[in-house]
Design an enzyme around this catalytic site. Sequence first.
Site, short mmCIF file in Angstrom:
data_model
loop_
_atom_site.label_atom_id
_atom_site.label_comp_id
_atom_site.label_asym_id
_atom_site.label_seq_id
_atom_site.Cartn_x
_atom_site.Cartn_y
_atom_site.Cartn_z
N ARG A 133 3.63 -0.24 -7.99
CA ARG A 133 3.24 1.07 -7.49
C ARG A 133 3.85 2.12 -8.41
O ARG A 133 4.80 1.85 -9.15
CB ARG A 133 3.76 1.29 -6.06
CG ARG A 133 3.25 0.28 -5.04
CD ARG A 133 3.87 0.55 -3.68
NE ARG A 133 3.37 -0.35 -2.64
CZ ARG A 133 3.96 -1.49 -2.28
NH1 ARG A 133 5.09 -1.87 -2.89
NH2 ARG A 133 3.44 -2.25 -1.34
N LYS A 158 8.10 -0.49 -1.19
CA LYS A 158 7.63 0.11 0.06
C LYS A 158 8.32 -0.56 1.24
O LYS A 158 8.37 -1.78 1.33
CB LYS A 158 6.11 -0.05 0.17
CG LYS A 158 5.48 0.82 1.25
CD LYS A 158 3.98 0.78 1.13
CE LYS A 158 3.33 1.71 2.15
NZ LYS A 158 1.85 1.72 2.04
N HIS A 227 -2.92 3.31 -9.50
CA HIS A 227 -3.04 2.25 -8.50
C HIS A 227 -4.20 1.31 -8.81
O HIS A 227 -4.22 0.17 -8.33
CB HIS A 227 -3.23 2.87 -7.11
CG HIS A 227 -2.56 2.09 -6.02
ND1 HIS A 227 -1.19 2.00 -5.89
CD2 HIS A 227 -3.08 1.34 -5.00
CE1 HIS A 227 -0.89 1.25 -4.84
NE2 HIS A 227 -2.02 0.83 -4.29
N ARG A 230 -2.89 -1.78 -10.29
CA ARG A 230 -2.30 -2.68 -9.29
C ARG A 230 -3.39 -3.50 -8.59
O ARG A 230 -3.26 -4.71 -8.43
CB ARG A 230 -1.51 -1.85 -8.28
CG ARG A 230 -0.89 -2.65 -7.12
CD ARG A 230 -0.01 -1.71 -6.31
NE ARG A 230 0.28 -2.21 -4.98
CZ ARG A 230 1.29 -3.04 -4.68
NH1 ARG A 230 2.09 -3.47 -5.64
NH2 ARG A 230 1.49 -3.43 -3.44
N HIS A 253 3.40 -6.80 -0.03
CA HIS A 253 2.70 -6.42 1.19
C HIS A 253 3.44 -6.96 2.41
O HIS A 253 3.82 -8.14 2.44
CB HIS A 253 1.27 -6.98 1.20
CG HIS A 253 0.34 -6.22 0.33
ND1 HIS A 253 -0.90 -6.69 -0.06
CD2 HIS A 253 0.45 -4.98 -0.24
CE1 HIS A 253 -1.50 -5.80 -0.82
NE2 HIS A 253 -0.70 -4.76 -0.95
N TYR A 262 -8.65 -8.21 -1.40
CA TYR A 262 -8.97 -8.67 -2.75
C TYR A 262 -9.99 -9.80 -2.77
O TYR A 262 -10.58 -10.08 -3.81
CB TYR A 262 -7.68 -9.06 -3.49
CG TYR A 262 -6.77 -7.88 -3.64
CD1 TYR A 262 -7.12 -6.81 -4.45
CD2 TYR A 262 -5.58 -7.78 -2.91
CE1 TYR A 262 -6.31 -5.68 -4.55
CE2 TYR A 262 -4.77 -6.66 -3.00
CZ TYR A 262 -5.15 -5.62 -3.82
OH TYR A 262 -4.36 -4.49 -3.92
#
Length: 299
Positions: A133, A158, A227, A230, A253, A262
């Site tokens: 990120r 995150k 992004h 990513r 995640h 994805y």
Amino acid sequence: MTTLQVRMREELVRRSFSASATRTYLHAVDAFQKWSGKPLEELGPEDLRRYHLYLLEERKLANATIVLCISALRFLYVRVLKRRDMKEDLPYPKRHKKLPVVLSPEEVGKLIDSAKNLFHRAMLMTLYAAGLRRSELCRLKVANIDSKRMMLRVEHGKGGVDRDVPLSEELLQMLREYWRWMRPKTYLFPGTENNWRADKPITSKIIWEAVRDAKLKAGIQKRVTPHTLRHTYATHLLEAGADLRTIQLLLGHADLSHTTVYLHLSQKHLQAAPNPLTQIKVSGTAKVPRSRKLQRYEE
């Protein structure tokens, strides 16, 4: 800043919100207070309803921006003021989910080759090769590069979660060449202060500019953001045979459902699904009428 806003900031810090999230929430609450012209403690459900309509109909803000504003106001009234009944007056708007843009391997190569200098090239390669990120790239330190284990440590991702990402030989060689030129101290990509290099993180604006300039020079027509690299990293991993659980760990995640998007982006997985039309036998088109005029059939 009012006493209530100070309390809100303290509560955000207590709950480990990032510095950028804290600023964004406080800015959203400040905008609400300026719109109303009243102290925040005196505002009620009707004020929230009218402000919500104002954001939608007059400001015409994007749904994602409105969701952010609603989240900030929910935090203020539910978490800080303990007025849990107000939650019903702050509904989230329905969000239209769009599939993210993904670049082909050839487009990624063109993008990296189009970087205007070694600083930008190193950033673009690291974004893609580690699936980082923007905020993670900004805070990346020289000490996070472990060449013996061939791993890259992402600290305070995150949710404040650390993770390790495999370090490819190509990226390691690129970073070594970059380090010999830049000689960064603490942060791998140092920022500036008064137009002089300083031992502080770069801002995300620098990363945006690096991607934008490379995209324009490469002549890529797709919308490309930091992004995007990513998303592209994750999609290319999936097409190379990596399973979703591994990709989830590499991306950091918290929920596997965030990673399943994805599957919709991978051409390899979509094309592998059998088409039901192949199982149906139909006649040839030789006797099919070409005219589009209405035909009458006699009984």
